[in-house]
Design an enzyme around this catalytic site. Structure first.
Site, PDB file in Angstrom:
ATOM      1  N   GLY A 101     -18.386  33.279   3.916  1.00  0.00           N
ATOM      2  CA  GLY A 101     -17.263  32.488   4.265  1.00  0.00           C
ATOM      3  C   GLY A 101     -17.737  31.178   5.156  1.00  0.00           C
ATOM      4  N   GLY A 140     -14.673  28.131   7.970  1.00  0.00           N
ATOM      5  CA  GLY A 140     -16.145  28.117   7.671  1.00  0.00           C
ATOM      6  C   GLY A 140     -16.911  27.950   8.848  1.00  0.00           C
ATOM      7  N   ARG A 197     -26.245  42.802   1.295  1.00  0.00           N
ATOM      8  CA  ARG A 197     -25.460  43.934   1.842  1.00  0.00           C
ATOM      9  C   ARG A 197     -24.911  45.208   0.894  1.00  0.00           C
ATOM     10  NH1 ARG A 197     -22.676  40.305   6.002  1.00  0.00           N
ATOM     11  NH2 ARG A 197     -23.980  38.604   5.755  1.00  0.00           N
ATOM     12  N   ASP A 266     -19.627  45.313   4.182  1.00  0.00           N
ATOM     13  CA  ASP A 266     -20.080  43.978   3.984  1.00  0.00           C
ATOM     14  C   ASP A 266     -20.818  43.658   5.199  1.00  0.00           C
ATOM     15  OD1 ASP A 266     -17.316  44.266   4.774  1.00  0.00           O
ATOM     16  OD2 ASP A 266     -17.600  42.118   5.291  1.00  0.00           O
ATOM     17  N   ASP A 276     -24.532  40.925  11.540  1.00  0.00           N
ATOM     18  CA  ASP A 276     -23.077  40.507  11.801  1.00  0.00           C
ATOM     19  C   ASP A 276     -22.779  40.801  13.334  1.00  0.00           C
ATOM     20  OD1 ASP A 276     -23.174  39.058   9.475  1.00  0.00           O
ATOM     21  OD2 ASP A 276     -21.435  39.951   8.542  1.00  0.00           O
TER      22      ASP A 276
HETATM   23  P1  AMP Z   1     -16.960  39.217   9.654  1.00  0.00           P
HETATM   24  O1  AMP Z   1     -15.916  40.083  10.358  1.00  0.00           O
HETATM   25  O2  AMP Z   1     -17.518  37.999  10.716  1.00  0.00           O
HETATM   26  O3  AMP Z   1     -18.251  40.123   9.109  1.00  0.00           O
HETATM   27  O4  AMP Z   1     -16.290  38.248   8.422  1.00  0.00           O
HETATM   28  C1  AMP Z   1     -15.519  38.895   7.387  1.00  0.00           C
HETATM   29  C2  AMP Z   1     -15.686  37.918   6.187  1.00  0.00           C
HETATM   30  O5  AMP Z   1     -14.927  36.739   6.676  1.00  0.00           O
HETATM   31  C3  AMP Z   1     -16.777  37.446   5.779  1.00  0.00           C
HETATM   32  O6  AMP Z   1     -16.899  37.159   4.357  1.00  0.00           O
HETATM   33  C4  AMP Z   1     -16.934  36.288   6.393  1.00  0.00           C
HETATM   34  O7  AMP Z   1     -18.078  35.199   5.790  1.00  0.00           O
HETATM   35  C5  AMP Z   1     -15.696  35.579   6.655  1.00  0.00           C
HETATM   36  N1  AMP Z   1     -15.335  34.888   7.883  1.00  0.00           N
HETATM   37  C6  AMP Z   1     -15.339  35.096   9.157  1.00  0.00           C
HETATM   38  N2  AMP Z   1     -15.201  34.113   9.723  1.00  0.00           N
HETATM   39  C7  AMP Z   1     -14.947  33.197   9.172  1.00  0.00           C
HETATM   40  C8  AMP Z   1     -14.397  31.656   9.268  1.00  0.00           C
HETATM   41  N3  AMP Z   1     -14.266  31.058  10.492  1.00  0.00           N
HETATM   42  N4  AMP Z   1     -14.310  30.833   7.966  1.00  0.00           N
HETATM   43  C9  AMP Z   1     -14.691  31.182   6.896  1.00  0.00           C
HETATM   44  N5  AMP Z   1     -14.872  32.535   6.544  1.00  0.00           N
HETATM   45  C10 AMP Z   1     -15.195  33.576   7.433  1.00  0.00           C
HETATM   46 MG    MG Z   2     -19.770  40.032   8.025  1.00  0.00          MG
END
Ligand code: AMP
Ligand code: MG
Length: 496
Positions: A101, A140, A197, A266, A276
């Site tokens: 994301g 993003g 992943r 993931d 992550d």
């Molecule tokens: P995470 O908890 O960081 O592993 O994120 C879980 C999912 O949310 C992943 O697919 C990330 O790419 C997406 N994600 C987290 N933060 C953002 C953000 N600020 N913008 C877009 N996608 C995000």
């Molecule tokens: Mg993640």
């Protein structure tokens, strides 16, 4: 890769192995995706140690081209950036499609792998580079504090010799993003042997696209385990390698007191690397029930639960192998996880105590941990002090409220050392496994507070300590001290 002498030769070395491969096979695992540059970027930090490992001269980053690319401006390059799709189980529930994301992969660079005596490819990825097709409702972006935390923690892990993704540099900016408050956005350039992943395989499995599952497995084998390429039992070997490397990884986390915080499928790397960094934490006082993530209401991802969650996640991954391996084979491989993890963990703990590994010594370790917990003793500090004396010094004794219990434990410990004739003071081998420095949250916070004011010197100091956490760094004793009594280990939210 031969040493890159200019930034443009580094960029030229970036290839698109992953995306070209799956494009040719018409497999929907990525999207070409132009990143969105940051406004008024500043390249505030470069990882000198990683540059060395990648055979890059850090000076090549002192140019306009490096600032542009690392702040996500890919104009005037021939790069074909991509973002990758994956799915996953989050907090034990199928979450469906997720994907990068906020990460954009620029491509891969060849790196000499000395132990394998061949070149391998490493992903170069910009985290926080703007919207991607998988951003869903988010922006993003990544904020400066979260990029600093990821940067420092991945270096701390590497310093502790625990497999991890790493980060090449940090870019701050004037781009504002909304979290609990308005904050400055930043980009972290993440580098790893891959970012595949458990959820990457789950993605295709749950689309009933078993051919793509197999193609992705073949890609992983070809890129990382080329010796297995045409072997009939290659999927079995790969699954076994994921099970073993995950067991090793989690055993190592437990031994240093690391709590990941969001062990969703993931966030699990198929190479058994830490991936992550979000609301992670290192234990200060030894408390196995500790939950570092404020959004983890039921403590699913508490420190204590990590080993069993590793197995839960491997079970989720196992289902993706069900079109290729028999049920019996899968179960027999999964059964390797628990004994592998326990043996690895107990071996590390034996090294931490300076004793030989024996099953009969497990109790000594378990008893000690119970006493540390009951007396709320700082985990890292205790083992470091023990390495200097191997006895119950005054310095150590004053960490305990219940003096009698720890005295009894030390009697048993010392009689074992006598039996083994292994008492050495200071114990050099213990000093090499018991770090003096760990990335304590309040210390990371100091680097963040200063960086938010534009001062990155504290970040550099901490980086030096955690990159070589087993060295004395005499002038930085304060950084090794336990959290003051009046403070409690802080928990963090997923906001990043
Ligand atoms: P995470 O908890 O960081 O592993 O994120 C879980 C999912 O949310 C992943 O697919 C990330 O790419 C997406 N994600 C987290 N933060 C953002 C953000 N600020 N913008 C877009 N996608 C995000
Ligand atoms: Mg993640």
């Amino acid at each position: 890769m031969t040493k890159s002498h200019t930034f443009s030769s580094f960029v030229t070395a970036i290839c698109n192995h992953f995306s070209d491969h799956f494009y040719a096979k018409n497999i929907d695992i990525f999207n070409y995706c132009q990143p969105t540059p940051l406004e008024e970027p500043n390249l505030v930090h470069i990882n000198q140690s990683l540059c060395e490992d990648l055979n890059l001269n850090p000076d090549i980053f002192n140019c306009e081209g490096a600032l542009k690319l690392m702040s996500a401006d890919t104009s005037n390059t021939n790069l074909k950036p991509t973002s990758v799709v994956y799915s996953g189980h989050q907090f034990g529930t199928w979450a469906g499609q997720l994907g990068d994301g906020r990460a954009v992969t620029l491509g891969e660079i060849p790196v000499k792998n000395h132990s394998a005596n061949r070149e391998v490819l490493w992903d170069i990825q910009l985290k926080g580079a703007g919207l991607t097709p998988y951003s869903r409702f988010a922006d993003g972006r990544a904020v400066l504090r979260s990029t600093i935390r990821e940067y420092l923690c991945s270096e701390a892990m590497h310093g502790l010799r625990i497999p991890t993704t790493r980060a090449l540099c940090l870019v701050s900016s004037n781009t504002q993003v909304q979290r609990e408050k308005s904050e400055a956005a930043a980009i972290l350039c993440r580098v790893a042997p891959n970012h595949i992943r458990f959820g990457s395989l789950e993605h295709f499995h749950y689309l009933n696209d078993f051919d793509s599952v197999r193609q992705l497995l073949d890609y992983i084998i070809n890129r990382h385990f080329p010796d297995w390429d045409s072997q009939e039992d290659r999927y079995e070997k790969l699954f076994k390698s994921i099970v073993i490397s995950t067991a090793y990884l989690i055993a190592q986390w437990q031994s240093v007191g690391f709590c990941h915080g969001v062990l969703n499928t993931d966030n699990m790397c198929i190479l058994g690397q830490t991936l992550d960094y979000g609301p992670f934490g290192f234990l200060d006082r030894y408390d196995p029930q500790w939950i570092c993530n404020t959004s983890d209401y039921n403590g699913r991802y508490s420190f204590y639960n990590q080993p069993s969650i590793g197995l839960w996640n491997l079970n989720a991954l196992a289902i993706c192998f069900s079109s290729l391996l028999s049920r019996e084979k899968i179960i027999s491989i999964l059964k390797l996880y628990e004994p592998t993890l326990i043996t690895k963990y107990q071996k590390i703990m034996s090294n931490k105590l300076g004793i030989r590994y024996k099953k009969s010594n497990h109790k000594l370790v378990d008893d000690l941990l119970k006493i540390l917990q009951k007396n709320q003793v700082d985990y890292t500090f205790f083992f470091r002090q023990l390495s200097y004396t191997q006895s119950l010094s005054d310095e150590l004794l004053k960490l305990f409220n219940e003096k009698e219990t720890i005295k009894i434990w030390f009697k048993n410990y010392q009689s074992l050392l006598n039996q083994e004739k292994s008492s050495r003071v200071p114990n050099i081998s213990m000093l090499k496994v018991n770090p003096k420095f760990t990335l304590r949250n309040h210390i990371a916070q100091r680097a963040i507070t200063n960086a938010e004011r534009g001062d990155f010197s504290e970040l550099k100091t901490i980086e030096t300590l955690i990159q070589s956490p087993f060295d004395e760094h005499q002038n930085y004793y304060n950084y090794s001290l336990p959290l003051p009594d009046e403070l409690h280990s802080e928990r963090l939210s997923c906001s990043s």
